[in-house]
Every structure is written in C-alpha cells, then in structure tokens.
Design a protein around this motif. Structure first.
Motif, PDB file in Angstrom:
ATOM      1  N   UNK B 279     -24.881 -29.965  20.327  1.00 45.79           N
ATOM      2  CA  UNK B 279     -25.907 -29.158  20.719  1.00 45.79           C
ATOM      3  C   UNK B 279     -26.039 -28.873  22.350  1.00 45.79           C
ATOM      4  N   UNK B 281     -28.288 -28.831  24.131  1.00 49.49           N
ATOM      5  CA  UNK B 281     -29.469 -29.619  24.910  1.00 49.49           C
ATOM      6  C   UNK B 281     -30.394 -30.400  23.764  1.00 49.49           C
ATOM      7  N   UNK B 282     -30.262 -31.529  23.360  1.00 54.68           N
ATOM      8  CA  UNK B 282     -30.998 -32.270  22.423  1.00 54.68           C
ATOM      9  C   UNK B 282     -31.982 -33.027  22.770  1.00 54.68           C
ATOM     10  N   UNK B 283     -33.248 -33.072  22.679  1.00 60.49           N
ATOM     11  CA  UNK B 283     -34.225 -33.899  22.891  1.00 60.49           C
ATOM     12  C   UNK B 283     -35.146 -34.108  21.771  1.00 60.49           C
TER      13      UNK B 283
END
Lengths: 163, 287
Positions: B279, B281-283
């Motif tokens: 991804x 940016x994954x949070x």
C-alpha cells in the motif's frame, strides 16, 4: 548502570505492514535511537503483539555494551481524538497526563497503582508499566525523546538510566 | 523478468503505463485530435505529467483506410520521435509500426521499442530491433494482414494460438539478437479476433504470463469492451478498466492506454491486492 527504554507497541513499525511511505517515520527513528542505547542482552517486558514490535526493533540496531537492559512496550490511551481507534474519550487527556508524570518522575508507587480498569476503557497499553516502575528505584536520569499522538494514540519513547 | 526497454530498465515488480500518441488523422478513439505535431507533442507532455513511463507513437491507424506509404509513415513518425526524445529524455519511446524501414529510422531518432502490432508481418523488424538494441513487442494476430478486420476467424484454442505464436516470435527475436530482457509478448485483443476471443484471452491471461515473457495488454476502449457492454467509443472507460483489473491480477506488465491516470490507479490497486505492491501508506488499525 541499568537502562530501561519504553516504546509503544505500534504494529505499523513491523515490516509486514510497510507501505511505500512510512506513517510513523519520526516514531520509528526515536524508537531505534533509544533501543540502540540498550545492551546486548535485553529483557523484554511486553504483552501480545508488543513483544513482536520489541523484537523487531532490537533486531534493527547493533548493540555492544553489556549493562542490564530492559525494553518495555506500552503506551497511553487510544482515545485522544474522534478519529482515534477508540474514538474520543474526554478522560483520555487527563489520564495520559497523569501517566506521563508517573513515568517521568519516575513514580513507582503511582505506576503500581495505575487504574487498570480505566486504562482498559481508554484502550491504553499499560499492562507492563507497573513492572517498569519496579525497575526504577533510586537516582534516575529520564529522557523523553518522543511524545505525540499522531493517530489519536498517545505514544512516548522514554529512556531511564540508573546509576 | 527484469525488463529493459532501450535506455530504460524496470524492476521485476514494476508495471508500466504506455500512453497512446497517434500521429494520425483518423484513429478510432481520438479521431485526429493529435494529428498536428504540436497537438501530439502536447499529448506527450500531458501523459508524461500524468506519470506514463512510456509513449507509443503511431503513424497509421490500425483499421482499414487510406493506404499510408512508407515515406508518409516516416514523415509522421520519425522527426516526432526525435522531438520527444529531446524534450522527454526520461520517457520510453515506442513506435507502433510493422515496417522494418520505419522502425530503423525511428530507432536512429531515439526510439526504444518497436511495437509490432501486426505480429511480424515484416520479418526484418527483429533485425532492426537487434541492431539498435531496442526492445520488441511480439503480438498475436492469428496471421492477419496488417490493417484488416477479422472476418469469420476461428481458433481451436485462441489462448494456445496466442501463446504459440508470440513465444515463437519472441524466440525468433532472441535468435536475431534482441536481448532476452527486451522482448515482450502481447495477445493483441481484437486483432484477428472476435469479442469472444478477446474475452477468453482476458480470462486466461495468466497462461500467457506463465510463459515467463513479460506481457503487454492493449485493451483501451476496444470493440470487445464495447460489444460486451453495448457501449460506443467514448463510453468504454469503465469496461476497459474492469478488463485492466483482470489482466493486472493475472500479472500483465505493460498497459497500452488512452487514459493514464485511471489505468494507473486500477493497476496499482490490483497489484496491491495481489500482494505484488505494498500500500502507499498504511496506518488503519496499526496505530
């Protein structure tokens, strides 16, 4: 000399959850810098996935000294904002302020007497902090190298050095 | 397989947007919108700005029409290739031609890739690619003559035919001296095929990927999309993107497209689902 480091058990620190951009780059840098001050033989105080985070951080940095070393995994509430994992809980800011004060003190008595029911309601990861307090008797230098809640979860990176 | 397209190399997990730039007055989709050189140049600026890694410059529309001789094709393509080479040194330049002589002149002007949409109609094209260390795209047309429409074409197994013909073409290119990492295969949707053939190629694209040769797909706004959805040219983007997602899941590497931005998003999403791309940016849930 004994050194104790506290880091949050943020899963985004693990390589299996990496994206192109690092959403916790500042936190990661602070964690790695703190962990690098530990000795070669580190006792990890963590529960559940926090132990994986601790192990990953330890594996990332070379360490050489043999002073007694502890890596504790925990964090404050996860209810600091409406977008926080546990949504906004108005009690969270005060809870985190008191917890921070007990950690920075350090105040082993306050850490041992933490309200674990409230901590659970606020999604805080404090299960190991009572034991952390037990490591911090006597004179103690405290450094707070990260203190922020970028995703509604209160993170701290702290290092205690005892004589 | 690591891909090398002329001056440019791409990692094993990279996907490539190849934007169509027509120097034609009559191609089916744009109807001459980039026929003028300045318009074509503006189109290159646009698609490069949109993130296209590659442009495919063509001087003859695929469908039947006025015959375009070699001299005319050269005049449409070669100087324009030189201009794009100068203005966009970082972009891969492909030239859509079946003529070896045009390919040779285009490579001298700076082309990186020869896109032989008509499946080896001119047997000397591979020699030109080898001489210039250019890449070549080996397409399947079922033996169709350039610029003809399919008429009552049938295959025992269209995927088998596509694999056999494109792999044979790839091996011929290799034998001629084209670098292994610079050979691409393309099932050529709609070329020498009815809609059912193109649908089956889409459905079974993974079999082409399994050959190990990098696969290019050219799906954009084609008739198999239009006939599947009963949509005219101009209303085929969603169908194109659905087909794109299927091909991306199967592992196609290069996408010949009219719409760069939309296709890039679909391909990235499909590759991320397939686990070949992280991804951005994954949070979520990982705080």
């Amino acid at each position: 000399m004994t050194r104790v480091v506290l880091v949050p058990g943020v899963l985004a620190l693990l390589p299996e959850y990496a994206g192109f951009a690092d959403p916790v780059a500042d936190l990661r840098a602070a964690c790695l810098a703190a962990v690098a001050t530990l000795g070669t033989d580190v006792e990890v105080l963590a529960s559940g996935s926090g132990a994986r985070v601790a192990r990953h951080l330890l594996d990332q940095v070379p360490r050489s000294d043999d002073h007694p070393s502890y890596l504790v995994v925990g964090n404050g509430s996860a209810t600091r904002t409406e977008r926080a994992p546990g949504h906004l809980d108005e009690r969270a800011a005060d809870f985190d302020a008191r917890l921070r004060a007990a950690l920075v003190g350090p105040d082993p008595v306050a850490l041992a007497a933490l309200d674990q029911d409230l901590a659970t309601e606020l999604w805080a990861d404090t299960g190991q902090l009572g034991r952390l307090g037990g490591l911090l008797g006597g004179d103690c230098d405290v450094q707070v190298t990260y203190a922020d809640a970028p995703y509604g979860v209160q993170y701290w990176v702290m290092t205690w050095t005892t004589a | 397989m690591t891909l090398r397209l002329g001056r440019h190399a791409f990692a094993d997990d990279a996907t490539i947007m190849m934007a169509i730039v027509n120097r034609t007055p009559d191609s089916f989709y744009d109807q001459g919108a980039t026929w003028a050189e300045d318009k074509a140049s503006a189109r290159v600026d646009l698609v490069v700005g949109q993130g296209a890694e590659m442009v495919d410059i063509g001087g003859i529309k695929a469908a039947p029409g006025v015959e375009i001789g070699e001299a005319e094709e050269r005049s449409r393509v070669v100087d324009f290739v030189a201009r794009v080479r100068e203005e966009h040194p970082g972009v891969v330049i492909s030239v859509d031609t079946w003529r070896a002589s045009v390919g040779d002149a285009a490579c001298r002007a700076g082309a990186d890739v020869l896109n032989d949409a008509w499946g080896g109609a001119d047997p000397e094209l591979v020699d030109v690619a080898a001489a210039h260390d250019a890449a070549i795209i080996c397409t399947h047309t079922g033996g169709a003559t350039p610029r003809t429409r399919p008429y009552r074409v049938e295959y025992d197994d269209v995927v088998r035919s596509a694999i056999d013909d494109t792999v044979a073409y790839a091996e011929r290119a290799l034998a001629a001296g084209v670098a292994r990492e610079s050979i691409v295969i393309d099932p050529a949707h709609d070329f020498g095929k009815n809609t059912f053939h193109s649908l089956e190629l889409t459905r079974r694209l993974g079999e082409m990927v399994e050959t190990g040769w990098p696969v290019l797909v050219s799906l954009s706004n084609k008739d198999f999309v239009g006939e599947s959805l009963d949509k005219p040219v101009g209303e085929r983007l969603l169908g194109t993107l659905a087909a794109t997602a299927i091909c991306a899941t199967a592992g196609a590497r290069i996408y010949r497209v009219h719409e760069v931005v939309e296709t890039r998003q679909v391909v990235d999403m499909a590759w991320t689902i397939a686990g070949r791309r992280p991804p951005a940016r994954a949070i979520r849930g990982l705080q």
